[in-house]
Motif scaffolding. Structure first.
Motif, PDB file in Angstrom:
ATOM      1  N   THR A  60       0.858  -1.187   0.000  1.00 26.37           N
ATOM      2  CA  THR A  60       0.000   0.000   0.000  1.00 26.37           C
ATOM      3  C   THR A  60       0.891   1.233   0.000  1.00 26.37           C
ATOM      4  O   THR A  60       1.850   1.305   0.754  1.00 26.37           O
ATOM      5  N   VAL A  61       0.585   2.185  -0.869  1.00 18.97           N
ATOM      6  CA  VAL A  61       1.396   3.399  -0.991  1.00 18.97           C
ATOM      7  C   VAL A  61       0.567   4.619  -0.636  1.00 18.97           C
ATOM      8  O   VAL A  61      -0.666   4.594  -0.707  1.00 18.97           O
ATOM      9  N   GLU A  62       1.260   5.677  -0.250  1.00 20.27           N
ATOM     10  CA  GLU A  62       0.623   6.981  -0.080  1.00 20.27           C
ATOM     11  C   GLU A  62       0.764   7.718  -1.402  1.00 20.27           C
ATOM     12  O   GLU A  62       1.850   7.769  -1.973  1.00 20.27           O
ATOM     13  N   VAL A  63      -0.316   8.269  -1.892  1.00 20.25           N
ATOM     14  CA  VAL A  63      -0.297   9.068  -3.114  1.00 20.25           C
ATOM     15  C   VAL A  63      -0.228  10.526  -2.687  1.00 20.25           C
ATOM     16  O   VAL A  63      -1.108  11.001  -1.953  1.00 20.25           O
ATOM     17  N   THR A  64       0.836  11.213  -3.109  1.00 19.51           N
ATOM     18  CA  THR A  64       1.032  12.598  -2.692  1.00 19.51           C
ATOM     19  C   THR A  64       1.258  13.497  -3.896  1.00 19.51           C
ATOM     20  O   THR A  64       1.609  13.037  -4.983  1.00 19.51           O
ATOM     21  N   ASP A  65       1.066  14.779  -3.682  1.00 18.71           N
ATOM     22  CA  ASP A  65       1.355  15.797  -4.687  1.00 18.71           C
ATOM     23  C   ASP A  65       1.878  17.009  -3.927  1.00 18.71           C
ATOM     24  O   ASP A  65       1.188  17.540  -3.052  1.00 18.71           O
ATOM     25  N   ALA A  66       3.097  17.422  -4.244  1.00 19.19           N
ATOM     26  CA  ALA A  66       3.752  18.552  -3.571  1.00 19.19           C
ATOM     27  C   ALA A  66       3.757  18.355  -2.048  1.00 19.19           C
ATOM     28  O   ALA A  66       3.532  19.290  -1.292  1.00 19.19           O
ATOM     29  N   GLY A  67       3.967  17.102  -1.617  1.00 22.88           N
ATOM     30  CA  GLY A  67       4.051  16.802  -0.188  1.00 22.88           C
ATOM     31  C   GLY A  67       2.719  16.637   0.501  1.00 22.88           C
ATOM     32  O   GLY A  67       2.659  16.256   1.665  1.00 22.88           O
ATOM     33  N   GLU A  68       1.619  16.889  -0.186  1.00 22.36           N
ATOM     34  CA  GLU A  68       0.280  16.766   0.407  1.00 22.36           C
ATOM     35  C   GLU A  68      -0.258  15.356   0.167  1.00 22.36           C
ATOM     36  O   GLU A  68      -0.270  14.866  -0.964  1.00 22.36           O
ATOM     37  N   LEU A  69      -0.692  14.685   1.230  1.00 18.46           N
ATOM     38  CA  LEU A  69      -1.258  13.345   1.121  1.00 18.46           C
ATOM     39  C   LEU A  69      -2.626  13.439   0.456  1.00 18.46           C
ATOM     40  O   LEU A  69      -3.524  14.132   0.934  1.00 18.46           O
TER      41      LEU A  69
END
Length: 142
Positions: free
Chosen positions: A18-27
Motif C-alpha cells: 500500500t502506498v501513499e499518493v502525494t502531490d507537492a508533499g500533500e497526502l
C-alpha cells in the motif's frame, strides 16, 4: 472450520503493498501496488498526470497516470522499473458471503490504518446507493 488469522501479520503484509499518493508533499490518498509496475487508486485521488508515491519504507517514487475512469472512481498509475512488490489478489470465484476481507489505507493522514470486514453480498453494485469501505450505505449521502 477453525482458521486462525494473524491479523498483525496480515496488516504488515498489506502495508508493504500500500502506498501513499502525494502531490507537492500533500497526502491525497492511498493506492495498491498491483500488478507489478502499477498502482491502482481512486480517480478522485489523482487529478494531475503525475504524482509521487511514498512507500512503506519512506522512499518516494514518481508515477504517471495511465488511465482514469471517473465513473468507476478508479485510476491506474505506472511505476516502471522499480522492482516493487505487488499485492496478490484472490480469484473472484473464491469470494463468497462470509469471506473475511481486509484493507489498509491512509484516511485523513493516518498512515497504515487497517480496516476489516465480512463480505455481506456478492453481485452487481447499484451505483445510485453510496457505499463506504465497510460495505454499508454512507449515512446522509442521499
Amino acid at each position: 472450520m477453525n482458521a486462525v488469522i494473524d491479523i498483525a501479520a496480515l496488516a504488515e503484509q498489506l502495508r508493504r503493498v500500500t502506498v501513499e499518493v502525494t502531490d507537492a508533499g500533500e497526502l491525497l490518498g492511498s493506492g495498491v501496488l498491483w500488478p507489478e509496475g502499477f498502482v491502482v487508486t481512486n480517480a478522485h485521488v489523482v487529478r494531475r498526470p503525475e504524482v509521487t508515491l511514498r512507500l512503506v519504507d519512506g522512499r518516494c517514487v514518481h508515477a504517471r497516470v495511465l488511465a482514469r475512469d471517473s465513473d468507476a472512481d478508479l485510476a491506474l498509475l505506472g511505476v516502471p522499473g522499480t522492482g516493487l512488490p505487488s499485492a496478490s489478489v484472490a480469484e473472484s470465484e473464491s469470494i463468497r458471503i462470509g469471506s473475511f476481507v481486509a484493507a489498509v489505507g491512509h484516511p485523513l493522514g493516518v498512515r497504515g490504518a487497517l480496516a476489516t470486514g465480512i463480505v455481506c453480498a456478492v453481485g452487481p453494485i447499484d451505483r445510485r446507493v453510496p457505499l463506504v469501505d465497510t460495505g454499508g450505505p454512507a449515512p446522509g449521502a442521499w
